[in-house]
Write an enzyme that holds these catalytic residues in place. Structure first.
Site, PDB file in Angstrom:
ATOM      1  N   GLU A 154      -9.574 -11.709  -8.162  1.00 56.15           N
ATOM      2  CA  GLU A 154      -8.311 -11.613  -7.429  1.00 56.15           C
ATOM      3  C   GLU A 154      -7.821 -12.988  -6.993  1.00 56.15           C
ATOM      4  O   GLU A 154      -6.727 -13.133  -6.483  1.00 56.15           O
ATOM      5  CB  GLU A 154      -8.502 -10.748  -6.176  1.00 56.15           C
ATOM      6  CG  GLU A 154      -8.934  -9.336  -6.506  1.00 56.15           C
ATOM      7  CD  GLU A 154      -9.227  -8.512  -5.276  1.00 56.15           C
ATOM      8  OE1 GLU A 154      -8.397  -7.677  -4.929  1.00 56.15           O
ATOM      9  OE2 GLU A 154     -10.297  -8.702  -4.673  1.00 56.15           O
ATOM     10  N   HIS A 205       0.811  -1.214   0.000  1.00 57.15           N
ATOM     11  CA  HIS A 205       0.000   0.000   0.000  1.00 57.15           C
ATOM     12  C   HIS A 205       0.846   1.265   0.000  1.00 57.15           C
ATOM     13  O   HIS A 205       0.416   2.304  -0.480  1.00 57.15           O
ATOM     14  CB  HIS A 205      -1.055  -0.054   1.104  1.00 57.15           C
ATOM     15  CG  HIS A 205      -2.167  -0.933   0.654  1.00 57.15           C
ATOM     16  ND1 HIS A 205      -3.223  -0.458  -0.092  1.00 57.15           N
ATOM     17  CD2 HIS A 205      -2.303  -2.270   0.696  1.00 57.15           C
ATOM     18  CE1 HIS A 205      -3.980  -1.476  -0.437  1.00 57.15           C
ATOM     19  NE2 HIS A 205      -3.449  -2.592   0.033  1.00 57.15           N
ATOM     20  N   CYS A 219      -7.828  -3.516 -12.949  1.00 60.99           N
ATOM     21  CA  CYS A 219      -7.680  -2.356 -12.064  1.00 60.99           C
ATOM     22  C   CYS A 219      -6.526  -2.531 -11.097  1.00 60.99           C
ATOM     23  O   CYS A 219      -6.344  -1.728 -10.197  1.00 60.99           O
ATOM     24  CB  CYS A 219      -8.965  -2.084 -11.294  1.00 60.99           C
ATOM     25  SG  CYS A 219      -9.371  -3.386 -10.125  1.00 60.99           S
ATOM     26  N   ARG A 229       2.118 -10.203  -1.185  1.00 61.15           N
ATOM     27  CA  ARG A 229       2.274  -8.988  -1.989  1.00 61.15           C
ATOM     28  C   ARG A 229       3.143  -7.931  -1.314  1.00 61.15           C
ATOM     29  O   ARG A 229       3.598  -6.986  -1.952  1.00 61.15           O
ATOM     30  CB  ARG A 229       0.906  -8.398  -2.366  1.00 61.15           C
ATOM     31  CG  ARG A 229       0.094  -7.946  -1.191  1.00 61.15           C
ATOM     32  CD  ARG A 229      -1.318  -7.575  -1.588  1.00 61.15           C
ATOM     33  NE  ARG A 229      -1.439  -6.170  -1.968  1.00 61.15           N
ATOM     34  CZ  ARG A 229      -2.554  -5.618  -2.418  1.00 61.15           C
ATOM     35  NH1 ARG A 229      -3.637  -6.361  -2.592  1.00 61.15           N
ATOM     36  NH2 ARG A 229      -2.603  -4.351  -2.721  1.00 61.15           N
ATOM     37  N   ASN A 273      -2.961  -7.146  -8.386  1.00 56.69           N
ATOM     38  CA  ASN A 273      -2.095  -7.150  -7.192  1.00 56.69           C
ATOM     39  C   ASN A 273      -2.341  -8.423  -6.391  1.00 56.69           C
ATOM     40  O   ASN A 273      -1.410  -9.140  -6.031  1.00 56.69           O
ATOM     41  CB  ASN A 273      -2.382  -5.938  -6.301  1.00 56.69           C
ATOM     42  CG  ASN A 273      -2.312  -4.641  -7.059  1.00 56.69           C
ATOM     43  OD1 ASN A 273      -1.671  -4.561  -8.078  1.00 56.69           O
ATOM     44  ND2 ASN A 273      -2.992  -3.612  -6.565  1.00 56.69           N
ATOM     45  N   ASP A 274      -3.614  -8.685  -6.098  1.00 59.81           N
ATOM     46  CA  ASP A 274      -3.910  -9.895  -5.340  1.00 59.81           C
ATOM     47  C   ASP A 274      -3.863 -11.135  -6.216  1.00 59.81           C
ATOM     48  O   ASP A 274      -3.449 -12.202  -5.765  1.00 59.81           O
ATOM     49  CB  ASP A 274      -5.277  -9.768  -4.650  1.00 59.81           C
ATOM     50  CG  ASP A 274      -5.146  -9.015  -3.342  1.00 59.81           C
ATOM     51  OD1 ASP A 274      -4.251  -9.365  -2.555  1.00 59.81           O
ATOM     52  OD2 ASP A 274      -5.909  -8.064  -3.118  1.00 59.81           O
ATOM     53  N   ARG A 295     -11.673   2.656  -4.026  1.00 61.92           N
ATOM     54  CA  ARG A 295     -11.336   1.803  -2.866  1.00 61.92           C
ATOM     55  C   ARG A 295     -11.997   2.407  -1.630  1.00 61.92           C
ATOM     56  O   ARG A 295     -11.416   3.268  -0.976  1.00 61.92           O
ATOM     57  CB  ARG A 295      -9.825   1.775  -2.647  1.00 61.92           C
ATOM     58  CG  ARG A 295      -9.022   0.951  -3.621  1.00 61.92           C
ATOM     59  CD  ARG A 295      -7.564   0.875  -3.137  1.00 61.92           C
ATOM     60  NE  ARG A 295      -6.805  -0.102  -3.874  1.00 61.92           N
ATOM     61  CZ  ARG A 295      -6.016   0.198  -4.915  1.00 61.92           C
ATOM     62  NH1 ARG A 295      -5.896   1.437  -5.331  1.00 61.92           N
ATOM     63  NH2 ARG A 295      -5.344  -0.764  -5.532  1.00 61.92           N
ATOM     64  N   ARG A 330     -15.980  -0.216  -5.291  1.00 59.21           N
ATOM     65  CA  ARG A 330     -15.695  -1.524  -4.710  1.00 59.21           C
ATOM     66  C   ARG A 330     -16.151  -1.509  -3.252  1.00 59.21           C
ATOM     67  O   ARG A 330     -15.786  -0.603  -2.496  1.00 59.21           O
ATOM     68  CB  ARG A 330     -14.204  -1.838  -4.757  1.00 59.21           C
ATOM     69  CG  ARG A 330     -13.925  -3.166  -4.048  1.00 59.21           C
ATOM     70  CD  ARG A 330     -12.495  -3.576  -4.132  1.00 59.21           C
ATOM     71  NE  ARG A 330     -11.651  -2.784  -3.264  1.00 59.21           N
ATOM     72  CZ  ARG A 330     -10.328  -2.874  -3.258  1.00 59.21           C
ATOM     73  NH1 ARG A 330      -9.731  -3.684  -4.106  1.00 59.21           N
ATOM     74  NH2 ARG A 330      -9.611  -2.148  -2.438  1.00 59.21           N
TER      75      ARG A 330
HETATM   76  C1  PEP Z   1      -5.796  -5.693  -6.572  1.00 55.36           C
HETATM   77  O1  PEP Z   1      -5.738  -6.606  -5.734  1.00 55.36           O
HETATM   78  O2  PEP Z   1      -5.219  -5.729  -7.671  1.00 55.36           O
HETATM   79  C2  PEP Z   1      -6.567  -4.480  -6.286  1.00 55.36           C
HETATM   80  C3  PEP Z   1      -6.759  -3.566  -7.208  1.00 55.36           C
HETATM   81  O3  PEP Z   1      -7.028  -4.327  -5.025  1.00 55.36           O
HETATM   82  P1  PEP Z   1      -6.142  -3.807  -3.784  1.00 55.36           P
HETATM   83  O4  PEP Z   1      -4.794  -3.426  -4.310  1.00 55.36           O
HETATM   84  O5  PEP Z   1      -6.886  -2.679  -3.188  1.00 55.36           O
HETATM   85  O6  PEP Z   1      -6.110  -5.028  -2.916  1.00 55.36           O
HETATM   86 MG    MG Z   2      -7.026  -6.606  -4.015  1.00 53.54          MG
END
Ligand code: PEP
Ligand code: MG
Length: 564
Positions: free
Chosen positions: A426, A201, A497, A460, A449-450, A301, A337
């Site tokens: 995800e 993050h 995304c 991650r 990302n996930d 988010r 979301r």
């Molecule tokens: C992801 O997991 O790619 C995503 C966009 O959600 P976050 O990064 O908020 O977990």
């Molecule tokens: Mg995610």
């Protein structure tokens, strides 16, 4: 793969060294280093002679006063309400008479000021932990307060984001979401951390603020306060011994490039006119003020509204926050979301039990299993904000894994009049069942990302596993291809995304795989727009075929560079 290298044989002062890490937020910057102080080390305990105890008590009381004042000054400057609230609460705790009484007793018993503070904070911390649940989660606040007060008593710099009074490159071991929230964008030129990964993050917030950032750069530990460095957030490099003139030139170039890119606009299109919506990832209405042109919001988010809150925001507060985004919307699309709590986004008010493996536990949509009602209120608020603003939001749930979950979520959302309901992909299980999910839903949005973390079984946040989290991993691309193909068959949109969408070369691959929109932090949009405009759809498809055929990310990248 991402080891730190030091160029140049001689690294004596004045010699330029290049430290290498991972570039996670593009842009260039140059300026003096300011290190974020780590927690202070307590000296060995010693008994203060009775005659000196009054002076020691004054030191301890001054340290607590300074800590409270520093926290309250930080609260006043915090841009995000969640950060402000937590800092104000910490300031009150530092000024609490119960804490200072116990510190006084400890000094009276012969402890030094630093040890008296440490012992009092440890005592209160244990008491909080014994209560358990939501109260226990506040124990970390006491650690923070204790570390600050001990540093003040020892005459050391206070831990936390420094405030040297001039612009600086922030160097830290790592940053917490709260540290990142208190950054002053007018003062921080760039971020360099020894730890952290590409999808942490910290990286996401740095991108959202347009701050160049290099993470997973272990040799940053050797950088000293005041040292002039140049940071390249694309190459992931930090160069030392930069002269004032060169630093000024880098800043001028960076400002010029930013202006040039900001001035670019228009919808996303390949060279032959195939449309690809370019959308924004945001956490609040404030993120819509970046000045970069976009066609809407692809990922709102909402958990940033809930972060660090002691109580869930009520219906009215949520309606106001969603309405603020709907009314300030660029373009005609907004994808909200629903709350994505758990693991790297802990939400204290949910009082979720500690888990051995939180990333594989109760997070995202799964929270609805154990805390029913939170999602209902949120959907009520989104529907109310839609009615009052006249905007028709698309709404999706995070961490959807099964068709049954998708069906249940769609039912909840549609019951409130929300017409466009989707899911984030995800989890590999969801990607493999994309056809069936799309039979229940109106759209999918791939969270790379996930999806990377779960496809390659690599946390991650793990800097040392950054190569496994590389979004060019062919296995990840294959799952994306599955989803995009399912979307084409169903005639329904499938976007990306995750942060992968902001990689200009990879964006072309994603479009070639059949993805219909790309959503990212604002500063990434212009370069992606340029990249798509330079390729036909057929060239993107060819790029996608080669990337899928590659054995590893490096080969996948090389194959694309050959194509263009
Ligand atoms: C992801 O997991 O790619 C995503 C966009 O959600 P976050 O990064 O908020 O977990
Ligand atoms: Mg995610």
């Amino acid at each position: 793969m991402h080891e730190t290298t030091v160029t140049g044989e001689n690294t004596s002062p004045g010699e330029s060294r290049t430290l290498r890490g991972l570039g996670v937020s593009p842009g260039a910057a140059a300026g003096p280093v300011c290190r974020m102080a780590g927690p202070p080390r307590l000296p060995d305990p010693a008994t203060v002679p009775p005659d000196d105890r009054a002076a020691e008590l004054r030191t301890a009381e001054r340290a607590l006063r300074e800590t409270s004042a520093a926290l309250s000054a930080l609260a006043a400057k915090a841009a995000e309400p969640a950060a402000r609230e937590i800092l104000e609460a910490q300031s009150l705790i530092a000024a609490d008479p119960g804490l200072s009484d116990m510190v006084g007793d400890n000094v009276g018993a012969g402890m030094t000021a630093a040890h008296a503070i440490a012992a009092a904070c440890a005592h209160h911390r244990e008491a909080l932990l014994a209560v358990g649940g939501y109260i226990a989660e506040r124990a970390a606040d006491l650690d923070d307060i204790g570390n600050r007060a001990i540093a003040a008593a020892l005459g050391l710099p206070m831990p936390g984001v420094p405030d040297p009074g001039h612009p600086f490159v922030l160097v830290a071991e790592d940053l917490s979401p709260a540290d990142t929230a208190t950054l002053d964008p007018a003062m921080v030129l760039a971020l360099v951390t020894e730890k952290g990964g590409p999808t942490s993050h910290t990286a996401i917030l740095a991108r959202a603020r347009g701050l160049p950032a290099v993470v997973a750069c272990p040799d940053a530990a050797a950088l000293e306060d005041g040292e002039m460095v140049a940071v390249d957030g694309v190459l992931g490099e930090v160069r030392t011994a930069v002269g004032e003139d060169e630093a000024a030139a880098i800043r001028r170039r960076a400002a010029g490039e930013r202006e040039r890119l900001q001035a670019s606009g228009g919808p996303g299109r390949t060279a032959d006119g195939h449309p690809v919506k370019l959308l924004l990832n945001i956490g609040s209405a404030a993120d819509l003020e970046s000045g970069f042109s976009a066609e809407g919001v692809g990922l709102f988010r909402t958990e940033f509204l809930f972060l660090d809150r002691r109580e869930a925001p009520g219906l009215d507060e949520q309606v106001a926050a969603y309405e603020a985004v709907f009314r300030a919307l660029p373009g005609d699309r907004v994808i909200v979301r629903t709350l994505d709590a758990g693991t790297d986004k802990p939400l204290p008010f949910l009082t979720l039990p500690d888990e051995i493996n939180p990333a594989l536990g109760i997070r995202g949509l799964r929270v609805d299993r154990v805390r029913p009602g939170v999602l209902d209120t949120q959907l009520d608020a989104i529907a109310a904000a839609a009615r009052s603003s006249g905007v028709r939001p698309w709404v999706m749930a995070p961490m959807v894994t099964t068709v049954a979950e998708a069906t249940a979520f769609a039912r909840m959302a549609r019951a409130r009049g929300i017409t466009d309901v989707g899911a984030m992909v995800e989890v590999p299980a969801a990607a493999l069942r994309a056809d069936r999910l799309l039979a229940e839903l109106d759209f999918l949005s791939i969270g790379t990302n996930d999806l990377s973390q779960y496809t390659c079984a690599a946390d991650r946040q793990h800097g040392e596993l950054a190569d496994l989290l590389d979004p060019w991993q062919p296995a990840l691309l294959r799952l994306i291809a599955e989803c995009a193909a399912a979307g084409e068959r169903a005639g329904k949109p499938v976007g990306v995304c995750g942060e992968a969408a902001a990689d200009p070369l990879l964006a072309a691959v994603l479009v070639g795989l059949g993805v219909t929109s790309l959503s990212m932090s604002a500063p990434g949009i212009p370069a992606v727009r340029e990249s798509l405009a330079g390729r036909t759809l057929e060239e993107c498809r060819e790029a996608a075929r080669s990337a899928l055929e590659a054995d590893d990310p490096a080969e996948a990248r090389r194959s694309l560079r050959g194509d263009h």
